[in-house]
Write an enzyme that holds these catalytic residues in place. Structure first.
Site, PDB file in Angstrom:
ATOM      1  N   LEU A 236       0.849  -1.202   0.000  1.00  0.00           N
ATOM      2  CA  LEU A 236       0.000   0.000   0.000  1.00  0.00           C
ATOM      3  C   LEU A 236       0.879   1.244   0.000  1.00  0.00           C
ATOM      4  O   LEU A 236       0.938   1.994   0.976  1.00  0.00           O
ATOM      5  CB  LEU A 236      -0.946  -0.001   1.197  1.00  0.00           C
ATOM      6  CG  LEU A 236      -2.144  -0.949   1.080  1.00  0.00           C
ATOM      7  CD1 LEU A 236      -3.048  -0.828   2.295  1.00  0.00           C
ATOM      8  CD2 LEU A 236      -2.950  -0.667  -0.195  1.00  0.00           C
ATOM      9  N   HIS A 237       1.625   1.418  -1.109  1.00  0.00           N
ATOM     10  CA  HIS A 237       2.399   2.640  -1.291  1.00  0.00           C
ATOM     11  C   HIS A 237       1.824   3.344  -2.499  1.00  0.00           C
ATOM     12  O   HIS A 237       1.054   2.777  -3.254  1.00  0.00           O
ATOM     13  CB  HIS A 237       3.864   2.312  -1.557  1.00  0.00           C
ATOM     14  CG  HIS A 237       4.527   1.621  -0.411  1.00  0.00           C
ATOM     15  ND1 HIS A 237       4.803   2.249   0.766  1.00  0.00           N
ATOM     16  CD2 HIS A 237       4.958   0.346  -0.277  1.00  0.00           C
ATOM     17  CE1 HIS A 237       5.378   1.383   1.585  1.00  0.00           C
ATOM     18  NE2 HIS A 237       5.482   0.224   0.984  1.00  0.00           N
ATOM     19  N   ALA A 238       2.278   4.558  -2.679  1.00  0.00           N
ATOM     20  CA  ALA A 238       2.034   5.277  -3.920  1.00  0.00           C
ATOM     21  C   ALA A 238       0.594   5.098  -4.424  1.00  0.00           C
ATOM     22  O   ALA A 238      -0.364   5.359  -3.701  1.00  0.00           O
ATOM     23  CB  ALA A 238       3.030   4.821  -4.977  1.00  0.00           C
TER      24      ALA A 238
ATOM     25  N   PRO B 250      -1.487   2.459  -5.242  1.00  0.00           N
ATOM     26  CA  PRO B 250      -2.471   1.636  -4.540  1.00  0.00           C
ATOM     27  C   PRO B 250      -2.954   2.270  -3.234  1.00  0.00           C
ATOM     28  O   PRO B 250      -4.132   2.125  -2.871  1.00  0.00           O
ATOM     29  CB  PRO B 250      -1.707   0.328  -4.262  1.00  0.00           C
ATOM     30  CG  PRO B 250      -0.648   0.286  -5.297  1.00  0.00           C
ATOM     31  CD  PRO B 250      -0.262   1.712  -5.545  1.00  0.00           C
TER      32      PRO B 250
END
Lengths: 560, 89
Positions: free
Chosen positions: B15-17, B19
């Protein structure tokens, strides 16, 4: 502050472009708000914050939509950060303590950014995004223009103090007519960007600090000037030059030659194999300078023969049947490498650098030559290798011997030091070719550090002292029948390129973006005329005089 | 009304950037009060900064908690979201 409409502001022009258009200033970040008690109620301040955040989020989202692609993702994420509940809570806490909206926003964002920065990595980098959002919200609260790269909605001349890499990453180059910076010299980030993308730019224009949004200016890189409030006649002339340049850029790509058909191969300067395709597309007839530093700069130790071979092979494959001149590792001075030379030097430009450093670390040189020889065997390109910063005949002899031992067919030297220009004939009796690096040759001839802004006035390859050294090398090439090229910035200046050819230079290598301008200028002059223009430049007392003399001589036989 | 659910994250970037942004949008879109926890750290799922600060990687287990109306439907949506790899394409 006002300017005489006719007095042009002076800076350092990058490239040959000219542009006419309205100024858009890059606003500096707003000053940090003071910690003072608000005279408004908490509810009133909260409403101001909400309105400002909404406006900033809407602006970021709208800019994202017009940008599209990856920039849109980044800007929409920023818009979400502006409205993030963790920020809103922190702002509320400050407002509850009776602070102003400006101070609350500034402090709350800084707090959250600090938490992110402490996490490091990807999140740490987002801290910079938050600072940017914070500055935008504070500017909105004060009714000031948004900081950062402007977006006036029409093409503009960007005027900035200087540009950081982060600024230029978000710059939509389709809307930028020209770049003008108040600070910065010919080696600044802005100058490098302008050169690589072929954007008209004048850097280090102190007087540009007085320009305002909407001011109409002519940015003339060829003459290093910015002209405020030009007359109709000046505007017409500028527009004609813009059109002429467009025509030159769109002209069919032909092999470099003078008006009388004398061939002058036009080659590309490259710093990595990635740019090879673009160079070919812009008509590069080969590579006149391939810098190998990129392979070494990011490493603690020298890369292996196999790693190097792979990179060289990729490069050579892009130029089957064409000449590719690869320069051996040129480290030291402005690009130190710990494994090559870790001594503290008082004067690194005069220290153990270039070929000197390689000869002190023979294994690194031998590995590089082995890798190049293997790439030569595996591809169809005509590989030439050259040694950086040669200052004696003996060094030229040693390098040629090493190159032959490794099976390399063509080995030459870079002429960047006055001693090798003066002894070019002796050197060319041994070496297969010479390539003049005008940036360093100018630095060493004028005794002016090329990285030092205070002496940048002396760093001008038009200086007749530099041109006379080029003439020595050109004459030595003619006497020995060996080719002499130029691979410095000088070759990218169209009129100077003509002068260099007039001085006996047979090939020119430059940033690919400059090829079209140089190709068009060469076609305007015969060999005899180029020699006359060069002779005129040589008699001048200084760089400005040489430029002027060459222009006058060129105008005397050319209708323009 | 409240409910919880444990989900394994499928996106290759966790769950980075991108997403993270899409997940927050999805959470806001459910209309429920949703929190997401990894280990003992729990954050508001409507906060992109909070979600990013969890440092969720592919294969991590996260605990979703929801309060309000239609929590089961909200959790269904978010579970489906987390089980999809949003870094393809």
């Amino acid at each position: 502050m006002s300017y005489d409409a006719q007095s042009a502001m002076k800076g350092t022009g990058i490239g040959q472009g000219i542009a006419l258009g309205p100024v858009a200033r890059m606003s500096p970040p707003p000053a940090a708000p003071k910690d003072e008690s608000s005279t408004l109620s908490r509810e009133q301040e909260a409403a101001r914050v909400e309105a400002a955040i909404q406006a900033v989020a809407a602006d970021l989202t709208a800019r994202g939509q017009s940008a599209g692609g990856q920039a849109q993702e980044v800007l929409e994420a920023q818009a979400m950060m502006a409205q993030d509940p963790s920020v809103t809570e922190a702002v509320d806490a400050e407002l509850a303590a009776g602070k102003t909206a400006e101070y609350a926003v500034h402090t709350a964002f800084a707090e959250v950014a600090e938490q992110l920065a402490a996490l490091g990595g990807y999140l740490g980098e987002r801290a910079a995004d938050l600072h940017d959002v914070s500055a935008r919200v504070v500017a909105a609260l004060r009714g000031e223009p948004a900081p950062g790269v402007p977006d006036p909605g029409h093409p503009f001349v960007l005027v900035a103090q200087d540009l950081a890499p982060a600024d230029t990453a978000l710059l939509d180059l389709n809307h930028v007519l020209a770049l003008v910076t108040i600070e910065g010299g010919p080696t600044s980030h802005t100058a490098i960007l302008a050169r690589s993308k072929g954007i008209t730019a004048v850097v280090g224009v102190e007087a540009a600090a007085g320009l305002a949004d909407g001011d109409e200016v002519i940015v003339d890189a060829a003459h290093s000037t910015v002209l405020l409030a030009p007359s109709q006649q000046q505007k017409d002339e500028a527009a004609a030059r813009v059109e002429a340049r467009k025509a030159a850029q769109a002209a069919p790509i032909t092999e470099g030659a003078l008006a009388d058909g004398t061939p002058v191969p036009l080659l590309a300067n490259l710093g990595s194999p990635d740019n090879a395709a673009e160079a070919v597309q812009l008509g590069a007839e080969g590579v006149g300078l391939f810098r190998t530093e990129f392979l070494f700069l990011s490493s603690e130790t020298a890369p292996s023969v196999a790693e190097q071979r792979e990179s060289y092979t990729t490069l050579l494959q892009a130029f089957p049947g064409k000449k590719v001149v690869v320069r051996a590792l040129d480290a030291g001075a402005d690009k130190p490498l710990p494994f090559l030379n870790d001594a503290e030097e008082e004067n690194p430009a005069l220290g153990l650098r270039g070929l000197r450093a390689l000869l002190a670390n023979e294994e690194i040189l031998r590995d590089q030559l082995s890798a190049l020889a293997e790439a030569q065997e595996a591809t169809e390109a005509d590989l030439w290798v050259m040694a950086p910063m040669v200052s004696t005949v003996e060094e030229a002899e040693i390098f040629s011997r090493f190159a032959r031992q490794h099976g390399l067919k063509t080995a030459g030297v870079m002429v960047e030091v006055p001693s090798s220009a003066l002894l070019a004939e002796q050197i060319l009796q041994i070496s297969d070719f010479a390539s003049i690096g005008t940036n360093d040759l100018t630095q060493y001839t004028m005794a002016a550090d090329r990285l030092l802004g205070s002496v940048s006035g002396l760093q001008d390859p038009w200086h007749p002292a530099v041109l006379r050294l080029v003439r020595e090398v050109g004459a030595a090439g003619a006497a020995t029948g060996k080719p002499v090229g130029v691979c410095g910035e000088a070759a990218a200046d169209p009129l100077l390129a003509v002068v260099l050819v007039g001085l006996g230079v047979s090939t020119l290598s430059m940033a690919p973006a400059a090829l079209a301008d140089v190709r068009a200028e060469l076609l305007r002059h015969t060999k005899e005329q180029a020699e006359a223009i060069a002779a005129a430049a040589l008699t001048a007392p200084d760089a400005a005089g040489a430029r002027e003399a060459a222009r006058t001589a060129a105008a005397s036989h050319s209708p323009e | 009304m409240s409910a919880t659910r444990t989900v394994t994250v499928a996106s290759s970037q966790g769950l980075h950037a991108r997403p993270a942004k899409l997940f927050v949008e999805a959470a806001q879109g459910t209309g429920a009060q949703v929190s997401i926890a990894k280990g003992d750290k729990s954050v508001n799922a409507a906060s992109i900064l909070g979600v990013m600060s969890l440092g969720v990687e592919k294969g991590d287990e996260v605990l979703l908690s929801a309060e309000g109306d239609g929590v089961e439907a909200a959790l269904d949506t978010l579970e489906e979201f987390l089980k999809t790899d949003h870094d393809e394409a």
